[in-house]
Design an enzyme around this catalytic site. Structure first.
Site, PDB file in Angstrom:
ATOM      1  N   ASP A  49      -7.156  -4.574  -5.841  1.00 15.69           N
ATOM      2  CA  ASP A  49      -6.343  -5.692  -5.615  1.00 15.69           C
ATOM      3  C   ASP A  49      -6.247  -5.397  -3.976  1.00 15.69           C
ATOM      4  O   ASP A  49      -5.335  -6.261  -3.317  1.00 15.69           O
ATOM      5  CB  ASP A  49      -5.190  -5.902  -6.275  1.00 15.69           C
ATOM      6  CG  ASP A  49      -4.243  -4.613  -6.317  1.00 15.69           C
ATOM      7  OD1 ASP A  49      -4.476  -3.681  -5.605  1.00 15.69           O
ATOM      8  OD2 ASP A  49      -3.013  -4.936  -6.744  1.00 15.69           O
ATOM      9  N   ASP A  72       3.346   1.094   5.814  1.00 21.33           N
ATOM     10  CA  ASP A  72       4.084   1.028   7.145  1.00 21.33           C
ATOM     11  C   ASP A  72       3.284   1.387   8.167  1.00 21.33           C
ATOM     12  O   ASP A  72       2.554   2.757   8.325  1.00 21.33           O
ATOM     13  CB  ASP A  72       5.273   2.019   7.118  1.00 21.33           C
ATOM     14  CG  ASP A  72       6.406   1.880   7.957  1.00 21.33           C
ATOM     15  OD1 ASP A  72       5.851   1.544   9.251  1.00 21.33           O
ATOM     16  OD2 ASP A  72       7.563   1.849   7.783  1.00 21.33           O
ATOM     17  N   ASP A 110      -8.834   2.264  -3.169  1.00 24.43           N
ATOM     18  CA  ASP A 110      -8.007   1.091  -3.635  1.00 24.43           C
ATOM     19  C   ASP A 110      -7.985   1.323  -5.453  1.00 24.43           C
ATOM     20  O   ASP A 110      -6.814   0.866  -6.071  1.00 24.43           O
ATOM     21  CB  ASP A 110      -8.795  -0.234  -3.522  1.00 24.43           C
ATOM     22  CG  ASP A 110      -7.794  -1.359  -4.034  1.00 24.43           C
ATOM     23  OD1 ASP A 110      -6.721  -1.349  -4.221  1.00 24.43           O
ATOM     24  OD2 ASP A 110      -8.344  -2.529  -3.623  1.00 24.43           O
ATOM     25  N   SER A 112      14.457   0.513   9.380  1.00 25.53           N
ATOM     26  CA  SER A 112      13.989   1.145  10.759  1.00 25.53           C
ATOM     27  C   SER A 112      15.028   1.935  11.251  1.00 25.53           C
ATOM     28  O   SER A 112      15.648   2.828  10.635  1.00 25.53           O
ATOM     29  CB  SER A 112      13.257   0.085  11.487  1.00 25.53           C
ATOM     30  OG  SER A 112      12.500   0.779  12.728  1.00 25.53           O
ATOM     31  N   HIS A 142       5.907  -2.258   8.201  1.00 23.99           N
ATOM     32  CA  HIS A 142       7.178  -1.836   8.610  1.00 23.99           C
ATOM     33  C   HIS A 142       8.317  -2.883   8.285  1.00 23.99           C
ATOM     34  O   HIS A 142       8.343  -3.774   9.145  1.00 23.99           O
ATOM     35  CB  HIS A 142       6.974  -1.411  10.018  1.00 23.99           C
ATOM     36  CG  HIS A 142       8.439  -0.624  10.509  1.00 23.99           C
ATOM     37  ND1 HIS A 142       8.761   0.819  10.001  1.00 23.99           N
ATOM     38  CD2 HIS A 142       9.194  -0.906  11.441  1.00 23.99           C
ATOM     39  CE1 HIS A 142       9.834   0.884  10.496  1.00 23.99           C
ATOM     40  NE2 HIS A 142      10.024   0.114  11.483  1.00 23.99           N
ATOM     41  N   ILE A 160      -4.400  -3.357  -2.577  1.00 22.28           N
ATOM     42  CA  ILE A 160      -3.251  -2.716  -2.307  1.00 22.28           C
ATOM     43  C   ILE A 160      -3.177  -1.342  -3.035  1.00 22.28           C
ATOM     44  O   ILE A 160      -3.358  -1.255  -3.948  1.00 22.28           O
ATOM     45  CB  ILE A 160      -2.014  -3.537  -2.932  1.00 22.28           C
ATOM     46  CG1 ILE A 160      -2.075  -4.998  -2.468  1.00 22.28           C
ATOM     47  CG2 ILE A 160      -0.655  -2.927  -2.873  1.00 22.28           C
ATOM     48  CD1 ILE A 160      -1.228  -6.038  -3.428  1.00 22.28           C
ATOM     49  N   ALA A 210      -6.356  -0.714 -10.301  1.00 22.09           N
ATOM     50  CA  ALA A 210      -6.414  -2.329  -9.952  1.00 22.09           C
ATOM     51  C   ALA A 210      -7.132  -2.321  -8.735  1.00 22.09           C
ATOM     52  O   ALA A 210      -6.557  -1.730  -7.567  1.00 22.09           O
ATOM     53  CB  ALA A 210      -5.057  -2.896  -9.901  1.00 22.09           C
TER      54      ALA A 210
END
Ligand code: NAG
Ligand code: NAG
Ligand code: NAG
Ligand code: NAG
Ligand code: NAG
Ligand code: NAG
Ligand code: NAG
Length: 528
Positions: A264, A400, A257, A188, A440, A266, A262
Site C-alpha cells: 500500500d 520521518d 512494502d 520535534s 516529520h 506504507i 500489505a
C-alpha cells in the site's frame, strides 16, 4: 477572584452567555493589575472573542506566524519573564472562557525561538488554560546563543519550566482556583522538550505528549552534518540524478512494502527494511534513467548509515522511506544543515565563522562531551517521573525525513535497559506509538491525522487523538492501546476520509491479517 469564579459558574449554569462574556471581559481587563509575579513583566491582558484574527506584527518573520484566528473566547495574557540577568523568555497565556480546569504547555520547533500560536489556539479551544513561549530567543536561528549559556539554558529546558510555572500561577489567579491536571504537548524540538521534562523535571506535568523528539541532540546535530559532505564527496556523477529517484523509490517499495503484509506504499516498520540499492545498478545497454551506477548505489548506502566515530555508533541510521533520496539532495546539496551549523557556531564553539562543512571526529566528540546546558536529553531513568504518577505518550512518524525514527526505538530500549523493566511495566507510564507513513511531525501517505496539532485533527475521540488520549489516561486511568490515525484522500481533509489505521505501541508492529479491506483498521493486528 474566587468571587468572580463563583459568579461565572452560576451564570453558566443558567446559560446567560452574554453576561458571562461581560464579566469575563471585565475580569480579563482587571487581571493585569492583580498579577505580581517575580521577574515578570505583564504587557497586556485582553479579551479576544472567538473568530478574531490576531496579528503579530512584532514577531520575527522567520517564525512564520504573522496571524492566528482565535477559535474560542479567551483572556489573552502577554508577558515576559527574566530568566537570568542576561536572558528572558516571551510568554503567552490563553485563558478560555470555557475552562475545563486543565492546564497545558506547548513546545517549540527547530532552533526557535517562536511561540507556536496554532498549538496555543488548539489547547485553548479545547478548554485548556494554555501557554506558549519563545523558548528564550526570538526567531529561527541560534545567534543569541553566542557566548551566552543562559540563552542556551532557556532553550534546553528553562523557558518551558519557567513559562509553565508562571502560566499556572496566572491560571490560578484568573479563575480563582488552581488547575486540576497539567499537560504538555510538542513535536520535534517540542518532543525533546517533553522528554526533558520527563527526565529532569518530573513534577511539572501530569501528562506529556512528545512527538518525533530530537533527543540525543548533540549527536543528532553531528549526524545532520553528515549529508552535505557525502554529497560533496560523491561529486556531480556520484549522487543519483533526479531521473532515477522514482526508480529508487519503486525498488524500495518492491523490496520492503510487503514486509507488513500489505502493498500500500506504507512501511509499517521500516526497521525491518534492509534496502539493497545494488539491485538496480545498470547493466551495459540499460537506459540510465531506469538504473543507477555502482558509485551512486554506494552513495545511497552512505545516506543510510549511522553516525560512527572511532568505531562507536553515536546516532542511528535513517530508516528508509520513499522520497528520501530526493529530499536529502534538496536539503543538503548546496549547504550544510542550518540548525547544526548554528548549534556548532553559537552554542558549541562560540565562533560565528566556525566551518561546519565537514566535521572531524574530534569536533564531534568535543560537542558530545560539552553537551551545553545538558541539552542532550538522553537519560533512560524515568523513575521520578513514574513515581510522581506522571505519564508520557511518545510517537514518531515512520517516514520521518528529518530525524531518524530509529532513534525513538533506541530510546525506548535505553529506558527499558536503564530501569530494568519489560514493556508490560513501562506500559504503566510510558507508551510509544509508531505512526506509519507519517513524515516529520505530520504529512505523508499514512493515517497521520492523530490530533498532534490543530491542523491534523480528524477527531477528538481519545482513541484517535493523542492529546485527548493523554487526558483520558490521566483522568480516567484508561491507557491508549493503539492510536487510530486518519488518512484523507490525497492528504486533503476536505476530500474526505480515505482510510484509518490503528497504530501499535512499541514493541508491537502492525501487520495486515490478509483478510478484509487493507483500508479497514480491523484488517490489521499488532504483533510482537
Ligand atoms: C488574518 O490577517 C492577516 C493579516 O491581515 C491575513 O494575511 C490573513 O489572511 C488573515 N487570516 C484570515 C483567516 O483571514
Ligand atoms: C528573579 O531573577 C533573579 C535574577 O535572575 C533570580 O536570582 C531570582 O531567583 C528570580 N526570582 C524568582 C522568584 O524566580
Ligand atoms: C464548553 O466545553 C464543553 C466541553 O468541554 C462543551 O461541551 C461545551 O459545548 C462548551 N461550551 C461552550 C459555550 O463553548
Ligand atoms: C537571526 O534571527 C534574528 C531574529 O530573527 C535576526 O534579527 C538576525 O538577523 C538573524 N541572524 C542571522 C545571522 O540570520
Ligand atoms: C529512458 O527512459 C526515460 C524515462 O522512462 C525516457 O524518457 C527516455 O526516452 C529513455 N531513453 C531512451 C534512450 O530510451
Ligand atoms: C580514537 O581512538 C584512538 C585509539 O583509542 C584514540 O587515540 C583517539 O583519540 C580517538 N579519537 C577520538 C576522536 O576519540
Ligand atoms: C487525487 O490525486 C490524483 C493524482 O494526482 C488525481 O488523479 C485524483 O483525481 C485526485 N482525487 C481527488 C478526489 O481529487
Amino acid at each position: 477572584m474566587k468571587q468572580f469564579f463563583a459568579a461565572v459558574a452560576a451564570v453558566v449554569a443558567s446559560a446567560h452567555l452574554p453576561r458571562v462574556d461581560a464579566q469575563f471581559q471585565q475580569a480579563c481587563a482587571a487581571l493585569a493589575s492583580r498579577l505580581t509575579i517575580p521577574n515578570t513583566t505583564i504587557a497586556s491582558t485582553s479579551f479576544v472573542a472567538a473568530g478574531t484574527n490576531l496579528t503579530f506584527p512584532t514577531v520575527d518573520a522567520s517564525c512564520d506566524t504573522p496571524s492566528q484566528v482565535v477559535s474560542s473566547d479567551i483572556c489573552r495574557v502577554v508577558l515576559t519573564v527574566a530568566t537570568s540577568s542576561r536572558s528572558s523568555t516571551a510568554v503567552e497565556v490563553w485563558l478560555p472562557s470555557n475552562w475545563t480546569g486543565r492546564f497545558l504547555s506547548t513546545g517549540n520547533g527547530g532552533i526557535g525561538g517562536c511561540i507556536q500560536y496554532p498549538d496555543v489556539d488548539y489547547g485553548s479551544s479545547l478548554g485548556f488554560a494554555t501557554t506558549g513561549s519563545d523558548n528564550g530567543h526570538t526567531g529561527q536561528n541560534g545567534t543569541l546563543f553566542l557566548n551566552n549559556i543562559e540563552v542556551v539554558t532557556d532553550f534546553s529546558w528553562r523557558s518551558l519550566v519557567t513559562s509553565a510555572v508562571v502560566g499556572k500561577q496566572i491560571t490560578h489567579e484568573f479563575y480563582g482556583k488552581p488547575h486540576h491536571k497539567s499537560y504538555y504537548f510538542g513535536c520535534s524540538t517540542g518532543g525533546r522538550q517533553g522528554w526533558k521534562m520527563a527526565q529532569d523535571f518530573p513534577d511539572v506535568f501530569d501528562g506529556v505528549v512528545a512527538g518525533a523528539p530530537v533527543f540525543d541532540w548533540d549527536n543528532l546535530m553531528s549526524w545532520g552534518g553528515m549529508f552535505f559532505p557525502i554529497i560533496v564527496k560523491a561529486g556531480p556523477d556520484g549522487y543519483p540524478p533526479p531521473s532515477t529517484w522514482p526508480v529508487i523509490d519503486a525498488e524500495l517499495l518492491k523490496q520492503c512494502d510487503d514486509i507488513d503484509g500489505a502493498v500500500d506504499g506504507i512501511l509499517e516498520d521500516p526497521s525491518l527494511c534492509n534496502f539493497r540499492p545494488e539491485t538496480i545498478i545498470c547493466s551495459p545497454g540499460d537506459n540510465s534513467s531506469s538504473c543507477i551506477t555502482a558509485k551512486q548505489a554506494e552513495t545511497v548506502r552512505a545516506l543510510f548509515q549511522p553516525l560512527v566515530v572511532n568505531g562507536t555508533s553515536l546516532y542511528p541510521a535513517r530508516q528508509y522511506g520513499p522520497g528520501f533520496v530526493a529530499i536529502i539532495f534538496e536539503v543538503f546539496s548546496s549547504s550544510q544543515f542550518f540548525i547544526m551549523d548554528n548549534w556548532y557556531r553559537f552554542a558549541v564553539f562560540n565562533d560565528p565563522t566556525f566551518d561546519t562543512s565537514d566535521l572531524t571526529p574530534e569536533q564531534i566528540i568535543f560537542a558530545t562531551n560539552l553537551n551545553p546546558a545538558n541539552i542532550n536529553t538522553w537519560s533512560g531513568n524515568l523513575a521520578k517521573f513514574r513515581d510522581y504518577g506522571a505519564k508520557i505518550l511518545h510517537y514518531h512518524g515512520q517516514q520521518d525525513e528529518q530525524v531518524s525514527s530509529a532513534n525513538s526505538n533506541r530510546y525506548y530500549e535505553l529506558v527499558s535497559q536503564t530501569m530494568g523493566l519489560p514493556s508490560s511495566a513501562l506500559d504503566e507510564f510510558y507508551r510509544f506509538f509508531r505512526i506509519s507513513g507519517m513524515m516529520h511531525c505530520g504529512g505523508g501517505p499514512g493515517a497521520t491525522f492523530i490530533g498532534n496539532a490543530e491542523a491534523s485533527v480528524a477527531s477528538l475521540d481519545p482513541d484517535e487523538n493523542v492529546l485527548m488520549a493523554m487526558v483520558r489516561w490521566i483522568e480516567e486511568g484508561i491507557a491508549p492501546e493503539t492510536i487510530t490515525g486518519t488518512a484523507f484522500v490525497n492528504q486533503t481533509q476536505v476530500l474526505g476520509v480515505d482510510f484509518k489505521r490503528a497504530h501499535c505501541r512499541y514493541p508491537y508492529r502492525n501487520v495486515y491479517t490478509g483478510k478484509g479491506d487493507v483500508k479497514d483498521p480491523a484488517s490489521w493486528k499488532c504483533i510482537v
